[in-house]
Design a protein around this motif. Sequence first.
Motif, PDB file in Angstrom:
ATOM      1  N   TRP A 121      29.729  34.915  44.515  1.00 44.76           N
ATOM      2  CA  TRP A 121      30.903  34.568  43.726  1.00 44.76           C
ATOM      3  C   TRP A 121      31.774  33.620  44.542  1.00 44.76           C
ATOM      4  O   TRP A 121      31.780  33.651  45.765  1.00 44.76           O
ATOM      5  CB  TRP A 121      31.691  35.821  43.320  1.00 44.76           C
ATOM      6  CG  TRP A 121      32.270  36.580  44.481  1.00 44.76           C
ATOM      7  CD1 TRP A 121      31.644  37.501  45.261  1.00 44.76           C
ATOM      8  CD2 TRP A 121      33.599  36.461  44.988  1.00 44.76           C
ATOM      9  NE1 TRP A 121      32.488  37.980  46.229  1.00 44.76           N
ATOM     10  CE2 TRP A 121      33.697  37.360  46.085  1.00 44.76           C
ATOM     11  CE3 TRP A 121      34.716  35.708  44.631  1.00 44.76           C
ATOM     12  CZ2 TRP A 121      34.878  37.502  46.818  1.00 44.76           C
ATOM     13  CZ3 TRP A 121      35.887  35.857  45.356  1.00 44.76           C
ATOM     14  CH2 TRP A 121      35.963  36.736  46.431  1.00 44.76           C
ATOM     15  N   PHE A 135      30.881  33.814  38.921  1.00 46.51           N
ATOM     16  CA  PHE A 135      30.136  34.998  39.357  1.00 46.51           C
ATOM     17  C   PHE A 135      28.675  34.820  38.933  1.00 46.51           C
ATOM     18  O   PHE A 135      28.386  34.671  37.745  1.00 46.51           O
ATOM     19  CB  PHE A 135      30.712  36.280  38.736  1.00 46.51           C
ATOM     20  CG  PHE A 135      32.178  36.476  39.002  1.00 46.51           C
ATOM     21  CD1 PHE A 135      33.123  36.003  38.110  1.00 46.51           C
ATOM     22  CD2 PHE A 135      32.606  37.119  40.142  1.00 46.51           C
ATOM     23  CE1 PHE A 135      34.471  36.176  38.349  1.00 46.51           C
ATOM     24  CE2 PHE A 135      33.949  37.306  40.397  1.00 46.51           C
ATOM     25  CZ  PHE A 135      34.893  36.822  39.498  1.00 46.51           C
ATOM     26  N   CYS A 203      29.819  40.356  39.522  1.00 41.82           N
ATOM     27  CA  CYS A 203      28.497  39.728  39.498  1.00 41.82           C
ATOM     28  C   CYS A 203      27.438  40.686  38.956  1.00 41.82           C
ATOM     29  O   CYS A 203      26.522  40.277  38.236  1.00 41.82           O
ATOM     30  CB  CYS A 203      28.109  39.287  40.902  1.00 41.82           C
ATOM     31  SG  CYS A 203      29.118  37.959  41.593  1.00 41.82           S
TER      32      CYS A 203
END
Length: 236
Positions: A121, A135, A203
């Motif tokens: 990220w 992300f 993420c």
Amino acid sequence: MTTRDGRSSREGLAPGGDVAGGGSEAALTMLRQDSNDDTEDVSLFDADEEVSTRSKRSKIRHPVASFFHLFFRVSAIMVYLLCELISSSFIACMVSIILLLSCDFWTVKNVTGRLMVGLRWWNQVDDDGKSHWVFEARKALAQGKKVSSEAESRIFWLGLITCPVIWVIFAFSALFSFKVKWLAVVTMGVVLQGANLYGYIKCKVGRTTNLTSMATSYLGRQFLRQTVVKDDQAAS
């Protein structure tokens, strides 16, 4: 003559019949052995493939990254706990802890997350000057290629979740014990390690998923499940 010829003809045919029977039995035996050999080869091949897949998943492929993923954050916690024994200077301890936390933040954000679990990220600014948070998660690889290591995944998430919780405990301890000078240090630890935790959770679950709504729905399901269990117990 006839009897003798008949006997001789029967005696002459008997060995031929024995040879034919023996040949058919030998052929059947060879076919059975071939079929058994084929079956054993397939089963051994499948077992070897399964064992190799398990070994790949359990093997640590990035030992250096796994070591430094835990080294900086554990070292920062140990320096905070033993700072009074190591040095009497508050400035030296504070600088050491902040340096360790900064190294940990950079290492986890830019190196270990990408290598160990395939997540990353960052923040980028577009041409209009607007800031965007990105992300990303690595897509699953095709069969036959390298698979993600379960051991590295456990190490990554264990260190990523446990250490921020410890810094939160340190923050409450410094607050209730009126150690104002240490409150800034533990706040730095909570912010830096909490940022990595939040980024990698985003993420993992997807950048479009709202964490608040996900937590709310989870708590709602747990409450509904407990209510149903209590109703069943009352009915029985």
